[in-house]
Design an enzyme around this catalytic site. Structure first.
Site, PDB file in Angstrom:
ATOM      1  N   SER A 148       0.856  -1.185   0.000  1.00 25.10           N
ATOM      2  CA  SER A 148       0.000   0.000   0.000  1.00 25.10           C
ATOM      3  C   SER A 148       0.887   1.228   0.000  1.00 25.10           C
ATOM      4  O   SER A 148       2.037   1.181   0.465  1.00 25.10           O
ATOM      5  CB  SER A 148      -0.887   0.014   1.251  1.00 25.10           C
ATOM      6  OG  SER A 148      -1.568   1.250   1.389  1.00 25.10           O
ATOM      7  N   TYR A 161      -1.926   0.250  10.886  1.00 28.53           N
ATOM      8  CA  TYR A 161      -2.064  -0.214   9.508  1.00 28.53           C
ATOM      9  C   TYR A 161      -0.848   0.205   8.686  1.00 28.53           C
ATOM     10  O   TYR A 161      -0.261  -0.621   7.969  1.00 28.53           O
ATOM     11  CB  TYR A 161      -3.338   0.341   8.876  1.00 28.53           C
ATOM     12  CG  TYR A 161      -3.455  -0.033   7.411  1.00 28.53           C
ATOM     13  CD1 TYR A 161      -3.662  -1.354   7.036  1.00 28.53           C
ATOM     14  CD2 TYR A 161      -3.338   0.938   6.421  1.00 28.53           C
ATOM     15  CE1 TYR A 161      -3.739  -1.703   5.688  1.00 28.53           C
ATOM     16  CE2 TYR A 161      -3.421   0.595   5.082  1.00 28.53           C
ATOM     17  CZ  TYR A 161      -3.614  -0.727   4.716  1.00 28.53           C
ATOM     18  OH  TYR A 161      -3.680  -1.070   3.392  1.00 28.53           O
TER      19      TYR A 161
END
Length: 261
Positions: A148, A161
């Site tokens: 990501s 995260y």
């Protein structure tokens, strides 16, 4: 010149929906045989049937919880029993859960943190460790980790995260060095905003909050990311795509989004 996956076996984790499901379809269209794993087996069954209708090749599917050593070992054993070998591993299983700031976090938020670490980091490592000896035994293996842009730029409310995705990038880069000289390619594909179930999961099923994430802009689709994964997987064996960073045109970075009223 692209190569096709004819006769090669690709494993996709987290394949029941979103990027994982789209990747399974793209790889099947490119001629790969598939071993698909996810927790939601009924969705895997539907996906496998759709792929079989498109290609005439029925994927092998099985339940897979990458946070469970027992589940992961059973999945790997089953895939190897079905095919005898594996050429491509797409580590897609992962999630974001919650947006709590560290100073304001509760015990429930800590449970979310644990789930993200166990899935995004330990789960990826577990699947890779178990399959790597079999990847090394084949001619032309490839590990593709779905990361990501959160692994390249942290933001408030995403500390854990982002931390897990920074870890995915570090693991990918370390693997690239550890496997140097061996016939295994290593790639990370790092998307920006992609409209899948991602935000629904992050907001614990709150679809209104999830929709707001993409309001006024055009996000990427799961198929956009699947195209990138399939591109990397179908390069000639001497070509290693180290990293692909892909964002929607409306996004320049974490929190940097052009929105229209």
């Amino acid at each position: 010149m692209a190569i096709r996956g004819d006769g090669k076996v690709a494993v996709v984790t987290g394949a029941s929906s979103g990027i994982g499901a789209a990747t399974a379809v793209a790889l099947a269209d490119a001629g790969f045989r598939l071993a698909l794993g996810a927790r939601r087996v009924e969705k895997l069954e539907d996906l496998a049937d759709r792929i079989a209708e498109r290609t005439g090749e029925q994927p092998w599917i099985s339940a897979l919880d990458v946070t469970s050593p027992t589940s992961t070992q059973a999945f790997v054993d089953g895939a190897l029993a079905a095919f005898g070998h594996v050429h491509v591993l797409v580590n897609n299983a992962g999630l974001a859960r919650g947006t709590a700031h560290v100073a304001e976090a509760s015990d429930a938020d800590e449970a979310d943190w644990r789930e993200m670490v166990e899935t995004n980091v330990l789960g990826l490592l577990r699947v890779t460790r178990l399959l790597l000896p079999h990847l090394l035994a084949t001619d032309g293996a490839h590990i593709i980790n779905v990361g990501s842009i959160a692994g390249r730029e942290a933001y408030a409310g995403g500390s854990v995260y982002c931390g897990t995705k920074f870890a995915v990038r570090a693991i990918t880069e370390a693997l690239r060095q550890e496997l140097l000289g061996k016939p295994v390619r290593v790639t990370t594909v790092d998307p920006g905003m992609v409209e899948t179930e991602f935000s629904i999961v992050r907001y614990h099923g709150d679809t209104a909050k999830a929709s707001d994430v993409y309001a006024g802009m055009t996000p990427l689709t799961a198929e956009d990311i699947a195209d990138c994964i399939c591109f990397a997987a179908t390069r000639p064996q001497h070509v290693n795509i180290d990293a692909i960073i892909v964002k929607p045109l409306d996004q320049a970075g974490a929190g940097k989004v052009a929105r229209r009223s």
